[in-house]
Scaffold this motif. Sequence first.
Motif, PDB file in Angstrom:
ATOM      1  N   TRP A 187       0.747  -1.191   0.113  1.00  0.00           N
ATOM      2  CA  TRP A 187      -0.015  -0.087  -0.041  1.00  0.00           C
ATOM      3  C   TRP A 187       0.669   1.433   0.025  1.00  0.00           C
ATOM      4  N   THR A 188       2.052   1.228   0.478  1.00  0.00           N
ATOM      5  CA  THR A 188       2.938   2.179   0.562  1.00  0.00           C
ATOM      6  C   THR A 188       3.286   2.673  -1.194  1.00  0.00           C
ATOM      7  N   GLY A 189       3.530   1.390  -1.672  1.00  0.00           N
ATOM      8  CA  GLY A 189       3.977   1.560  -3.164  1.00  0.00           C
ATOM      9  C   GLY A 189       2.586   2.212  -4.029  1.00  0.00           C
ATOM     10  N   ILE A 190       1.550   1.840  -3.690  1.00  0.00           N
ATOM     11  CA  ILE A 190       0.330   2.213  -4.309  1.00  0.00           C
ATOM     12  C   ILE A 190       0.223   3.735  -4.203  1.00  0.00           C
ATOM     13  N   ILE A 191       0.296   4.344  -2.909  1.00  0.00           N
ATOM     14  CA  ILE A 191       0.102   5.586  -2.618  1.00  0.00           C
ATOM     15  C   ILE A 191       1.242   6.270  -3.270  1.00  0.00           C
ATOM     16  N   ALA A 192       2.414   5.960  -3.384  1.00  0.00           N
ATOM     17  CA  ALA A 192       3.456   6.676  -4.049  1.00  0.00           C
ATOM     18  C   ALA A 192       3.077   6.817  -5.496  1.00  0.00           C
ATOM     19  N   PHE A 193       2.556   5.777  -6.287  1.00  0.00           N
ATOM     20  CA  PHE A 193       2.346   5.716  -7.566  1.00  0.00           C
ATOM     21  C   PHE A 193       1.093   6.786  -7.970  1.00  0.00           C
ATOM     22  N   LEU A 194       0.084   6.609  -6.845  1.00  0.00           N
ATOM     23  CA  LEU A 194      -0.944   7.678  -7.175  1.00  0.00           C
ATOM     24  C   LEU A 194      -0.649   9.075  -6.840  1.00  0.00           C
ATOM     25  N   SER A 195       0.211   9.198  -5.841  1.00  0.00           N
ATOM     26  CA  SER A 195       0.462  10.755  -5.675  1.00  0.00           C
ATOM     27  C   SER A 195       1.477  11.219  -7.003  1.00  0.00           C
ATOM     28  N   MET A 196       2.047  10.319  -7.412  1.00  0.00           N
ATOM     29  CA  MET A 196       2.937  10.747  -8.605  1.00  0.00           C
ATOM     30  C   MET A 196       2.040  11.358  -9.858  1.00  0.00           C
ATOM     31  N   ALA A 197       1.198  10.196  -9.774  1.00  0.00           N
ATOM     32  CA  ALA A 197       0.041  10.722 -11.207  1.00  0.00           C
ATOM     33  C   ALA A 197      -0.729  12.037 -10.705  1.00  0.00           C
ATOM     34  N   LEU A 198      -1.046  12.200  -9.564  1.00  0.00           N
ATOM     35  CA  LEU A 198      -1.797  13.325  -9.112  1.00  0.00           C
ATOM     36  C   LEU A 198      -1.001  14.612  -9.373  1.00  0.00           C
TER      37      LEU A 198
END
Length: 410
Positions: free
Chosen positions: A77-88
């Motif tokens: 979930w840390t990785g998923i949050i990281a990917f989402l924040s980069m897209a945002l």
Amino acid sequence: MENHSKSNYYILLFIVFGGFLIFGLSENIKGPAIPIMQNDFRLGDTQLGLLLALNSLGYLLACSFTSVLTNKIGIKWTGIIAFLSMALAGIFMYISTNYATLSASYFLLYIGNGMLEIGLGIMAAQIFTKNTGTMMNLSHFFYGLSSTVAPVFAASMMSWHVMGGELGWRGMYLIMLSLSLVPIIPSLLGKFPKESHEEAEKVSFSFLLREPIAWLIVAILSFGVVSELAVGSWLVNFLIKAYHWNLEDASSMLSLFFLFFMFARLFLGPITDKIGYSLSIMIFSAFSGLCSLAAIIIGEDGAILFAIAGIGIAPIYPTVMALLAKRYPKGTGTAITFTVTLMGIASVIGNLLIGFIIDLVSKMFSSHGVVENEILGLQAGYGFIAFLALLCSACCIILYVTLRRRNEVA
């Protein structure tokens, strides 16, 4: 059961390698975009340095809490949050209208980058228990691969005509950072390794704060990585302003730097395992620093040496990660977080110093023509980047001698 274990291993490999691909793209598309951003918002070199320093501050902030976050919600979930924040961040960058909103967008991007890098580092250290130097360099090869094509892709995409107008740097960032959503699918499918808290506590932050070797490793990584990242931020700007190259040619030279960078990580990994991590870093970082200094002294005819310097700087980060995994097998995540967080502080200071040095030297020689004093400032700034690589090598000599006295050479 064995087939399931193998398939999960390949999923994790895809996430690690894919994560570094995305990281390389997000980190190195800024080279061609920065001169245009600087012109659009009429930024001075000190403001540009401050922008890059704020990016590093976001990275640093992420490093400070990612280890805790990983322990609470897991690497997945840390990785998923990281990917989402980069897209945002790509969306926010697209709608940015001034220096403040641009800085905030970059800040969010680097928070995502920091979270991603810590997570990938911990995961890789747990997966690659054999031939660690080779596998770490192979993982970071994918960073070099995307970094090689990123500047050329970015420069090309900015000139695309979409819906009656140029895509520009805003549209380019939006598209490129949207790719961060791709690794989320395998992240949801994979079963991630967990580090034992009992083992992790055997290497604590207080222990690392008291150990001179840990601080030497921090210095080595800081000088090496600041030198590496500064090339992506400043080389295109240097070639355009100092030698009057056009954006495409300057971006191609940056891509050539990352081409050498990429192949160095692909082929030099086994050498680091064979001759030792500290000795490898010592040799490679010295080579990089000397190449960059020679390029500045020779002038435009020696510009290719800026690219060749990528051979030496490339193995430093993954080899330091391998060194940490070998030296601190019980608590690698803690050691990586400690080292990378302090490296983030150095990145903030480093970017500020480069911009400050360029402006300071330009003003010191203001009696010369405008073009001449600007070139002197740029040479001084890039000379500082080369000096950092040489400092990295010098620290490695101290580390090597210290470890050899203890019969602990790594």
